[in-house]
Motif scaffolding. Structure first.
Motif, short mmCIF file in Angstrom:
data_model
loop_
_atom_site.label_atom_id
_atom_site.label_comp_id
_atom_site.label_asym_id
_atom_site.label_seq_id
_atom_site.Cartn_x
_atom_site.Cartn_y
_atom_site.Cartn_z
N THR A 1 -25.08 15.25 -57.53
CA THR A 1 -25.01 14.05 -56.70
C THR A 1 -23.93 13.11 -57.23
N GLN A 2 -23.52 12.19 -56.37
CA GLN A 2 -22.49 11.23 -56.74
C GLN A 2 -22.76 9.93 -56.01
N SER A 3 -22.48 8.83 -56.67
CA SER A 3 -22.67 7.53 -56.04
C SER A 3 -21.58 7.31 -55.00
N MET A 4 -21.99 6.83 -53.83
CA MET A 4 -21.04 6.58 -52.75
C MET A 4 -21.34 5.23 -52.10
N PRO B 1 -26.77 7.36 -54.44
CA PRO B 1 -26.40 8.75 -54.69
C PRO B 1 -26.49 9.61 -53.44
N LYS C 1 -23.21 16.23 -53.40
CA LYS C 1 -21.76 16.38 -53.52
C LYS C 1 -21.13 17.37 -52.52
N LYS D 1 -12.60 15.85 -50.91
CA LYS D 1 -13.15 16.10 -52.24
C LYS D 1 -12.07 16.64 -53.16
N GLU E 1 -13.92 18.27 -60.06
CA GLU E 1 -14.26 17.45 -61.21
C GLU E 1 -13.44 17.91 -62.42
N ALA F 1 -21.51 20.75 -57.63
CA ALA F 1 -21.25 19.93 -58.81
C ALA F 1 -19.79 20.00 -59.26
N ALA G 1 -16.02 16.31 -56.53
CA ALA G 1 -16.32 14.88 -56.47
C ALA G 1 -15.66 14.33 -55.21
N TYR G 2 -16.35 13.42 -54.52
CA TYR G 2 -15.75 12.80 -53.35
C TYR G 2 -14.61 11.88 -53.80
N ALA H 1 -14.66 7.68 -52.96
CA ALA H 1 -16.13 7.59 -52.91
C ALA H 1 -16.56 6.30 -52.22
#
Length: 201
Positions: A29-32, A58, A61, A82, A85, A108, A111-112, A115
């Protein structure tokens, strides 16, 4: 010989730990951050609702597109971009092939980028020309808020003139008053200032 065997075992253990850590650290997951010109718009990631605007939290991804919907507004869809990473390459370098495959499968490895998304929705009954003016004024105000503030303090300036022209092309003095009032009421907040520019049109 025995010492070589011990060293080999230790190196193997480090590599395996590296594989596991790379997968865990990268995460799935990633914070957006997702905002819009209207609050309360429903946000869907690949068809699954994740919240409403403004959103900051979150998300998985491996998503492909965002869709924003709100009654009275035209639905808008954004294709997500994307990038790999950085930790994914570290995983490869230390021999973490299995961990890298896992990262690809779970998302994983990506990464966006970016974001943060600003998705403007066109209200029903608003012409495309009017909508484009609203979007332009909002973006310009948010992007150049510091320069506009300095121009106001100086009494004039290119950025202030440009925004005033967008707001009131036939009456620059009226546009100047709108910008001055909006900046004061926003307290220097970019989002509030941009929203005020849209409301003035």
């Amino acid at each position: 010989m025995r010492r070589f065997a011990v060293v080999s075992v230790l190196l193997t253990a480090v590599m395996l730990v590296g594989v596991g850590c790379a997968t865990i650290v990268a995460g799935t997951t990633q914070s957006m951050s997702i905002t819009s010109n209207v609050d309360g718009a429903e946000i869907y990631l690949d068809g699954e609702k994740i919240g409403t605007t403004p959103f900051n939290g979150p998300v998985k991804k491996n998503g492909k597109e965002l869709r924003l919907e709100l009654r009275g507004y035209r639905t808008s869809t954004v294709v997500l971009s994307k990038t790999l990473e950085g930790i994914f390459w570290g995983n490869i370098i230390i021999g973490g092939t299995l961990g890298s495959i896992t990262d690809f499968a779970s998302g994983a490895a990506y990464a966006y980028a970016p974001a943060t998304y600003q998705v403007d929705l066109k209200a029903d009954g608003v012409s495309m020309d009017q909508f484009n003016r609203q979007v332009s004024a909002r973006k310009f105000a948010m992007l150049f808020i510091d320069e506009i503030s300095r121009d106001l303090a100086a009494g004039s300036g290119d950025h202030l003139s440009a925004l005033s022209g967008l707001i009131a092309p036939e009456n620059s003095a009226a546009g100047l008053d709108v910008v001055r009032s909006a900046l004061r009421n926003s307290g220097g907040d970019q989002v509030l200032f941009g929203g005020a520019m849209v409301a003035s049109l």
